[in-house]
Design a protein around this motif. Structure first.
Motif, PDB file in Angstrom:
ATOM      1  N   VAL A 160      33.748  75.299  59.164  1.00 48.34           N
ATOM      2  CA  VAL A 160      33.046  75.990  57.736  1.00 48.34           C
ATOM      3  C   VAL A 160      32.529  77.750  58.507  1.00 48.34           C
ATOM      4  O   VAL A 160      32.526  77.962  57.996  1.00 48.34           O
ATOM      5  N   GLU A 161      32.077  77.000  59.356  1.00 54.88           N
ATOM      6  CA  GLU A 161      31.438  78.791  59.959  1.00 54.88           C
ATOM      7  C   GLU A 161      32.863  79.867  60.902  1.00 54.88           C
ATOM      8  O   GLU A 161      32.154  80.738  59.995  1.00 54.88           O
ATOM      9  N   GLU A 162      33.801  78.878  61.336  1.00 52.27           N
ATOM     10  CA  GLU A 162      35.230  80.092  61.507  1.00 52.27           C
ATOM     11  C   GLU A 162      35.442  80.440  60.085  1.00 52.27           C
ATOM     12  O   GLU A 162      35.771  81.430  60.174  1.00 52.27           O
ATOM     13  N   LYS A 163      35.076  79.837  58.553  1.00 58.24           N
ATOM     14  CA  LYS A 163      36.199  80.320  57.923  1.00 58.24           C
ATOM     15  C   LYS A 163      35.137  81.642  57.099  1.00 58.24           C
ATOM     16  O   LYS A 163      35.470  82.452  56.316  1.00 58.24           O
ATOM     17  N   LYS A 164      33.641  81.349  57.125  1.00 59.36           N
ATOM     18  CA  LYS A 164      33.085  82.471  56.329  1.00 59.36           C
ATOM     19  C   LYS A 164      32.948  84.043  57.194  1.00 59.36           C
ATOM     20  O   LYS A 164      33.232  84.877  56.125  1.00 59.36           O
ATOM     21  N   MET A 197      41.106  80.627  51.720  1.00 57.12           N
ATOM     22  CA  MET A 197      40.895  82.130  51.986  1.00 57.12           C
ATOM     23  C   MET A 197      40.401  82.906  51.301  1.00 57.12           C
ATOM     24  O   MET A 197      39.323  83.291  50.441  1.00 57.12           O
ATOM     25  N   VAL A 198      41.675  83.063  50.342  1.00 57.85           N
ATOM     26  CA  VAL A 198      41.772  84.268  49.256  1.00 57.85           C
ATOM     27  C   VAL A 198      40.505  83.655  48.356  1.00 57.85           C
ATOM     28  O   VAL A 198      40.742  84.330  47.540  1.00 57.85           O
ATOM     29  N   ASN A 199      41.118  82.229  47.801  1.00 55.20           N
ATOM     30  CA  ASN A 199      40.386  82.024  46.763  1.00 55.20           C
ATOM     31  C   ASN A 199      39.058  81.347  46.753  1.00 55.20           C
ATOM     32  O   ASN A 199      38.597  82.174  45.956  1.00 55.20           O
TER      33      ASN A 199
END
Length: 161
Positions: free
Chosen positions: A4-8, A58-60
């Motif tokens: 989750v931290e990588e995606k932020k 990610m776009v969503n």
């Protein structure tokens, strides 16, 4: 938790790109070559358009609750984003120009100035000339009668002289 931290940061990057955007176009790029992709990226950059490939999830996350939320239903398969903050029709126009030569490339959908357009609608948007082209055509239309009037006046003056 680490994922989750990588995606932020990625979601935030997408949000930053979308902030103040006049238009966003979703592009299906499956099957184009690296050379074709490089040429497309160069053309979009020259037109002031941001062209980027992100994961659909990610776009969503980034478009959730924004004016671009309608694009979520078209986020299937390989998808690239073309984003413009200046010219609302530029992303569709530039990509459609390439899609004529590259059959593997196609426009999926887009949001232009807050309005969602499906594939057919975004292809119509792609045919609209840029603001500069429209202004030059308007100026030419306004200038033509004035020029013709000046020629007639000049010919009348020459005949009387």
């Amino acid at each position: 938790m680490a994922k989750v931290e990588e995606k932020k940061p990625i979601v935030q990057e997408i949000k930053d790109n979308l902030d103040g955007a006049k238009s966003v176009v979703l592009i299906d790029y499956l099957g184009i070559t690296v050379d074709q992709d490089t040429k497309l990226r160069r053309a979009t950059r020259e037109a002031g358009v941001t062209y980027k490939v992100y994961k659909n999830t990610m776009v969503n996350l980034a478009i959730e609750g924004t004016e671009f939320a309608d694009l979520a239903k078209d986020l299937e398969g390989p998808t690239a984003l073309a984003i413009s903050k200046e010219d609302a029709t530029a992303p569709a126009r530039v990509v459609a120009k390439f899609a004529k030569d590259i059959k593997a490339l196609s426009l999926k959908s887009g949001v232009v100035e807050g309005t969602y357009y499906d594939e057919a609608g975004i292809n119509v948007i792609a045919t609209i000339p840029s603001k500069e082209e429209l202004l030059s055509k308007l100026l030419g239309s306004l200038q033509s009668p004035i020029t013709n009037f000046a020629r007639v006046i000049n010919q009348v003056a020459e005949q009387k002289a």
